[in-house]
Design a protein around this motif. Sequence first.
Motif, PDB file in Angstrom:
ATOM      1  N   MET A  52      45.585  73.055-100.652  1.00 18.24           N
ATOM      2  CA  MET A  52      44.880  72.073 -99.824  1.00 18.24           C
ATOM      3  C   MET A  52      43.529  71.693-100.424  1.00 18.24           C
ATOM      4  O   MET A  52      42.828  72.519-101.027  1.00 18.24           O
ATOM      5  CB  MET A  52      44.683  72.607 -98.400  1.00 18.24           C
ATOM      6  CG  MET A  52      45.969  72.726 -97.610  1.00 18.24           C
ATOM      7  SD  MET A  52      45.684  73.193 -95.876  1.00 18.24           S
ATOM      8  CE  MET A  52      45.130  71.632 -95.187  1.00 18.24           C
ATOM      9  N   THR A  53      43.167  70.440-100.241  1.00 23.02           N
ATOM     10  CA  THR A  53      41.890  69.882-100.704  1.00 23.02           C
ATOM     11  C   THR A  53      41.241  69.147 -99.533  1.00 23.02           C
ATOM     12  O   THR A  53      41.861  68.981 -98.470  1.00 23.02           O
ATOM     13  CB  THR A  53      42.112  68.889-101.858  1.00 23.02           C
ATOM     14  OG1 THR A  53      42.712  67.687-101.340  1.00 23.02           O
ATOM     15  CG2 THR A  53      43.010  69.480-102.937  1.00 23.02           C
ATOM     16  N   PRO A  54      40.010  68.667 -99.686  1.00 20.58           N
ATOM     17  CA  PRO A  54      39.380  67.900 -98.604  1.00 20.58           C
ATOM     18  C   PRO A  54      40.179  66.657 -98.204  1.00 20.58           C
ATOM     19  O   PRO A  54      40.015  66.140 -97.090  1.00 20.58           O
ATOM     20  CB  PRO A  54      38.015  67.518 -99.186  1.00 20.58           C
ATOM     21  CG  PRO A  54      37.719  68.599-100.170  1.00 20.58           C
ATOM     22  CD  PRO A  54      39.046  68.948-100.783  1.00 20.58           C
ATOM     23  N   GLN A  55      41.040  66.163 -99.093  1.00 21.27           N
ATOM     24  CA  GLN A  55      41.832  64.966 -98.776  1.00 21.27           C
ATOM     25  C   GLN A  55      43.124  65.293 -98.030  1.00 21.27           C
ATOM     26  O   GLN A  55      43.819  64.394 -97.561  1.00 21.27           O
ATOM     27  CB  GLN A  55      42.184  64.215-100.075  1.00 21.27           C
ATOM     28  CG  GLN A  55      41.019  63.470-100.719  1.00 21.27           C
ATOM     29  CD  GLN A  55      40.019  64.402-101.374  1.00 21.27           C
ATOM     30  OE1 GLN A  55      40.410  65.383-102.013  1.00 21.27           O
ATOM     31  NE2 GLN A  55      38.727  64.130-101.196  1.00 21.27           N
ATOM     32  N   SER A  56      43.470  66.560 -97.915  1.00 16.66           N
ATOM     33  CA  SER A  56      44.743  66.958 -97.326  1.00 16.66           C
ATOM     34  C   SER A  56      44.814  66.617 -95.842  1.00 16.66           C
ATOM     35  O   SER A  56      43.823  66.728 -95.106  1.00 16.66           O
ATOM     36  CB  SER A  56      44.971  68.463 -97.500  1.00 16.66           C
ATOM     37  OG  SER A  56      45.089  68.809 -98.854  1.00 16.66           O
ATOM     38  N   LEU A  57      45.995  66.209 -95.400  1.00 16.19           N
ATOM     39  CA  LEU A  57      46.264  66.102 -93.971  1.00 16.19           C
ATOM     40  C   LEU A  57      46.428  67.504 -93.396  1.00 16.19           C
ATOM     41  O   LEU A  57      46.791  68.437 -94.123  1.00 16.19           O
ATOM     42  CB  LEU A  57      47.545  65.303 -93.728  1.00 16.19           C
ATOM     43  CG  LEU A  57      47.631  63.879 -94.277  1.00 16.19           C
ATOM     44  CD1 LEU A  57      48.977  63.262 -93.918  1.00 16.19           C
ATOM     45  CD2 LEU A  57      46.497  63.013 -93.758  1.00 16.19           C
ATOM     46  N   PRO A  58      46.169  67.697 -92.102  1.00 15.46           N
ATOM     47  CA  PRO A  58      46.480  68.994 -91.494  1.00 15.46           C
ATOM     48  C   PRO A  58      47.952  69.344 -91.696  1.00 15.46           C
ATOM     49  O   PRO A  58      48.813  68.460 -91.721  1.00 15.46           O
ATOM     50  CB  PRO A  58      46.153  68.764 -90.007  1.00 15.46           C
ATOM     51  CG  PRO A  58      45.157  67.650 -90.008  1.00 15.46           C
ATOM     52  CD  PRO A  58      45.551  66.758 -91.149  1.00 15.46           C
TER      53      PRO A  58
END
Length: 489
Positions: A31-37
Amino acid sequence: MRLRLIHIILLLGLSHIVGWAITFDEMVGTMTPQSLPLINIESDADSTSHEYFVDGRITIVQYGGDTITHYCLIRRRGKTALFLPKKSYSIKLVDEEGEKVDDNLVGLRTDNTWILDAMGIDMLRMRNRVLFDIWNEYSHTMWDTKFNNRNGTVGTMVEVFINNEYNGIYCLSDKVNRQLLNLRKARVNDDGSVTVKGLLYKGKSSGLSNALLDYVEDRTDTLKWNTIELQYPDEYPSLQTWQPLMDLIDFNGKSELEYFKEHYNEWYYVDNLVDYWTLIIAFGLDDMPYKNTFLSTPDINFEHRYMITPWDLDACLGRGCDGKEIYVSASLFRLNAYAPYNRLIPYNIDGFKNSIAQRWLQLVENQLSPSNLEQHINAIAQRYKESGAWAREYDRWKDTNIAITENIDEEIEYVMNWYQNNMYQISRQIERWLDGYVEEDVVNASTITAIYNYLLGNDTVYNEKLDLDSNGTINSHDVTIAYDYLLGN
């Protein structure tokens, strides 16, 4: 350092290279800051039915946030969605003993019941969410609530796994229910009888009662009556809960016109009727009304006015409930077969058409503007692209009958072309509904009304079409000319 960098690159690339084969645990690790939950549902998928809830567990992970895990009850939801391989789900949070649990999931609101919408017929995977977000911007409940008078759902896009296996993009949203709309609870009296207060109905299918004009005799001890479902109080289906709806339909279908004119605003909120009309016509909603529509009243013991709340807004913006193209623009008369529009519009009761036209012209410059729609769409599309979710969704469902396109921008272009054309066509036509509208080169009764409004100061905009004698002023002589024209002189 170099080995660490290579490891990160490999992890980030895994979600794109492997695509939908990535597991929930692997995805959490990338996961990265751009990831969806991310959501993982653990349940016996084969035993999940539409009619009954089965036991399960749900885990939710947001980047930089805490991991949330709950026991839950889960069932499949929808109608068309049941026949698609990508299922939608209703979720109820419970504890180890199966007792109801409320929680605020991903910052939406605290509640027990949640929806995971698969959006399987929607090539854009966001139509329902975008329309609700815009609806919430301009239309609100007719009474105070704890949720800023919100008259629709809120939600967020997530990626869902079923038993640790990738299942695609979903929309996690709350539900339209008693808590959201602040409907008063039913009271159980000392003698065991029940006093019904707040009421919430939902249109479920097409049929005689769908237009709220007539119905057939039906049982009143069940949750479904004719084509409508009792959403609250669902513990007490009875004549007491269904009679108020019968009374509304009787008023719509059996009252004389003059009686209807005098009393319709005791049954409906006019502003709410106008907003509902604009929603359906602006976005070309195909599967409404009053199917996929809620009717509610906060306490039937005080008044019986009903508020409309929309639902399932995915069949819109140039596509029907089967996902196929409907490129024709909407019609101003789309709701004329449904009460109370079947009288309010044709008879223009209390200037109802003018109220719609005024509201439309206000909204088309703001919440219903093409630029606002495009902004909402692009914001979600950007998250799909940056997170890699769209590529995974495409890989997961490209070889099935789920509606999907590899390039989301193609569908965005289609939607925006349809919407801009629809708004142009409707705006051109709806001007005729304005009080005092004068059609070019046509003299009629509206011409006389427009002149009177001008002379009385109710319309301060000079309109050369009203200067019938072309002397540079608008006065009583222009009224005389209009009367003579209409009388054939």
